[in-house]
Structure formats: C-alpha cells, structure tokens
Design an enzyme around this catalytic site. Structure first.
Site, mmCIF file in Angstrom:
data_model
loop_
_atom_site.group_PDB
_atom_site.id
_atom_site.type_symbol
_atom_site.label_atom_id
_atom_site.label_comp_id
_atom_site.label_asym_id
_atom_site.label_seq_id
_atom_site.Cartn_x
_atom_site.Cartn_y
_atom_site.Cartn_z
ATOM 1 N N THR A 1 0.832 -1.202 0.000
ATOM 2 C CA THR A 1 0.000 0.000 0.000
ATOM 3 C C THR A 1 0.864 1.248 0.000
ATOM 4 O O THR A 1 0.474 2.286 -0.550
ATOM 5 C CB THR A 1 -0.953 -0.008 1.207
ATOM 6 O OG1 THR A 1 -1.776 -1.174 1.139
ATOM 7 C CG2 THR A 1 -1.837 1.221 1.241
ATOM 8 N N TYR B 1 4.431 -12.373 5.121
ATOM 9 C CA TYR B 1 3.309 -11.929 4.287
ATOM 10 C C TYR B 1 3.102 -12.961 3.187
ATOM 11 O O TYR B 1 3.907 -13.075 2.260
ATOM 12 C CB TYR B 1 3.636 -10.559 3.706
ATOM 13 C CG TYR B 1 2.533 -9.876 2.932
ATOM 14 C CD1 TYR B 1 1.238 -10.397 2.845
ATOM 15 C CD2 TYR B 1 2.781 -8.665 2.294
ATOM 16 C CE1 TYR B 1 0.251 -9.754 2.152
ATOM 17 C CE2 TYR B 1 1.791 -8.005 1.584
ATOM 18 C CZ TYR B 1 0.530 -8.547 1.507
ATOM 19 O OH TYR B 1 -0.456 -7.902 0.804
ATOM 20 N N LYS C 1 0.668 -12.180 7.877
ATOM 21 C CA LYS C 1 -0.400 -11.454 7.198
ATOM 22 C C LYS C 1 -0.940 -12.423 6.161
ATOM 23 O O LYS C 1 -0.261 -12.765 5.190
ATOM 24 C CB LYS C 1 0.112 -10.180 6.536
ATOM 25 C CG LYS C 1 -0.981 -9.417 5.789
ATOM 26 C CD LYS C 1 -0.461 -8.143 5.135
ATOM 27 C CE LYS C 1 -1.576 -7.428 4.378
ATOM 28 N NZ LYS C 1 -1.088 -6.199 3.703
ATOM 29 N N ILE D 1 -4.378 -6.425 8.918
ATOM 30 C CA ILE D 1 -3.538 -5.365 8.356
ATOM 31 C C ILE D 1 -4.347 -4.817 7.200
ATOM 32 O O ILE D 1 -4.407 -5.426 6.125
ATOM 33 C CB ILE D 1 -2.163 -5.900 7.926
ATOM 34 C CG1 ILE D 1 -1.434 -6.479 9.139
ATOM 35 C CG2 ILE D 1 -1.331 -4.788 7.282
ATOM 36 C CD1 ILE D 1 -0.103 -7.137 8.808
#
Length: 303
Positions: A49, A137, A165, A207
C-alpha cells in the site's frame, strides 16, 4: 518460545504520499500524526500500500525517519521488505538494523516460485539475520507461490517469526492455520472485505488498507469481537463492508489516495508508475461516498 507481545488489532499499512515526483514530507507528517491519534494498534510503512517497490533506499530511510519522529505515542512501526533473492533481502535487514523501526513485514519471494523448503530456508535465514520480529506476508496471487501451513508452522518455531499477514485466498487453508497455530503466533488477515469473517474464525486482527477511512469503526469491530459482542460487531461491519470493497474497486492504493486527498489529509493523490490514478467513474463514486460520510477536509485536518 517467543517473548514478544502477540500482535493483534487493526494495523495500518500506511500509504506513501508523493507530490511532483518526490516524497511529500508535509503530508507524511500530517498522516502519521493523524493516525497515531486514531485507535490503530500498529503501522506498517513502505509495504505494498505504501508503494515500497517504487522507493529508493534514501527515500525509504527518509520515510522511516519522518514517520518515526511524527509518532506521539508508542505506536509499533514495522517496515515492509520484499525481494526474490535471499542475499539481497538479508542485506536489506542489515542496512536497516539501526533504523527506528520495531520489526518487519516480509513478503514471500515473488516470481521465482521456490519450493516449500526454499521458502523455509529463505525466512529462516532472514530470522537469523535480525533480532527484530518478523511478520510473514503470504499473498500467492501477487508472488506466484503459496506458503503452505506446514511450512509456516515450522517457521513459527523460530522465536522472531511472530505472525503472518494472511492473504492466501483459500478459506480452508486460513481456517486450518487458525486451528493449528502455536500459542503466541499471530494471524492477521490482509483481506479487508473478509475482516469480520476472519475474526469470527479466530484471527487476531487485520492489516487493513481500508482502515485509512473510518478507522474508529474498523477498530470497534475488533473491540466488540474481543468483548464477545458478535451481534454488535456484525452491525458495525455491515456499515463498512461496502466501503472496503469500494476502496479496492481498482488497484490499491489509488482509491485510498484519492479519498485521502479529497479529505484533505494529503496534498496530492499522486502515484508512481506503473500505477495510475483512479478512473473518472470510480472518482465520482468515491466522491459521492466521501460526501455521504461527511469526510470533509475540515474534519480530517481537525483530527
């Protein structure tokens, strides 16, 4: 056994503001101060992001310095790191060891599609290269490789692999992980529109890029779930799920940047190529939703 505090709640993967091709330091300071005053439990910078792949080393270091200095409370701050070469990622951890960050969010190696043993050795090597905690992740639809639960559970035995995540896009895999994970190993969803569903199955939080908007309501969903008020959490979630979908109607973070720009939190919705601004049609939808929710510049800047 891990000695860290379990990671839980709503973590914000912060956008990186740009203006005229450069890091917008004033908007960054404003953003961090704003969200530090909101009920987020942690912040991740320079991740997907945050357009971390478009930042050079000097920009990333400057980003970390400004974000860290702008916090007015002990808000955990993790740095997003990714790469397809174990040696290069190890070097990145060494280079950032003295930076004012509390840990790392590290993506599975992308494009090369290593086997499970290769994934294990990759993260085991990284865990041995830093004393800071690591959140793994797993997002196979971006990287091209899925970190299997068996491999992740092996990694969870390492003291500073503290959580994941989870964006595996396989609900059975996610549920099985929640059933079999060891005590103290955190599972946070990265699928914003599935936040409530993940919490009902036992996830520790999320998240969530969408939590740039209506941050308090996202946090309320988590608080209500922890308090056992599932019905109240569901009612809150019903006001958020369409927002989460809207903010991902086109590639992230373009819709979120448009919203924050319209709300007065950043001075420009600029993205770095190959990312592009939202389409006119989505811009109109976002503007209507911003007006309906009353997210005006005056409100944002007074927060």
């Amino acid at each position: 056994m891990p000695t860290h505090q379990p990671i839980a709640g709503v973590w914000l993967p912060l956008i990186t503001p740009f203006k005229d091709g450069r890091l917008d330091e004033m908007s960054l300071t404003r953003l961090v101060r704003h969200y530090a005053a909101e009920p987020v439990d942690g912040m991740i910078i320079a991740a997907t992001t945050g357009e971390g792949l478009t930042l050079d080393e000097a920009e990333t270091e400057r980003l970390v310095a400004i974000a860290s200095a702008s916090r007015d409370r002990a808000l955990p701050m993790y740095l997003g790191v990714c790469g397809a070469d174990t040696r290069k990622v190890t070097a990145a951890l060494a280079r950032t060891a003295s930076w004012p960050i509390d840990g790392y969010l590290i993506t599975c190696p992308y494009y090369v599609r290593p086997p499970q043993e290769g994934l294990y050795r990759h993260f085991a090597t990284l865990a041995g290269a830093t004393d800071k905690p690591i959140i793994v992740y797993n997002i196979p639809y971006r990287t091209g490789v899925n970190l299997a639960n068996a491999t992740l559970l092996r990694l969870a035995e390492l003291p500073n692999i503290v959580g994941v995540k989870d964006c595996c896009a396989d609900q059975a895999q996610s549920f099985d992980l929640l059933r079999t994970r060891p005590t103290g190993f955190s599972v946070l969803t990265g699928e914003d529109a599935l936040f409530y569903a993940a919490l009902t199955q036992g996830a520790d939080g999320g998240i969530l890029a969408a939590a740039h908007v209506e941050t308090e309501r996202f946090a309320e969903v988590g608080r209500m779930m922890r308090a056992g008020d599932w019905r109240g959490a569901l009612e809150r979630w019903r006001t958020l799920v369409d927002l989460a979908r809207l903010l991902f109607a086109e590639p992230n973070p373009a819709p979120i940047k448009h919203w924050l720009w319209r709300a007065g939190l950043i001075d420009s919705p600029e993205l770095r190529p190959p990312m592009t601004a939202v389409s006119p049609a989505l811009a109109a939808r976002l503007d209507r939703e911003i007006a309906a929710r009353g997210d005006t510049p005056a409100m944002a800047l007074s927060a």
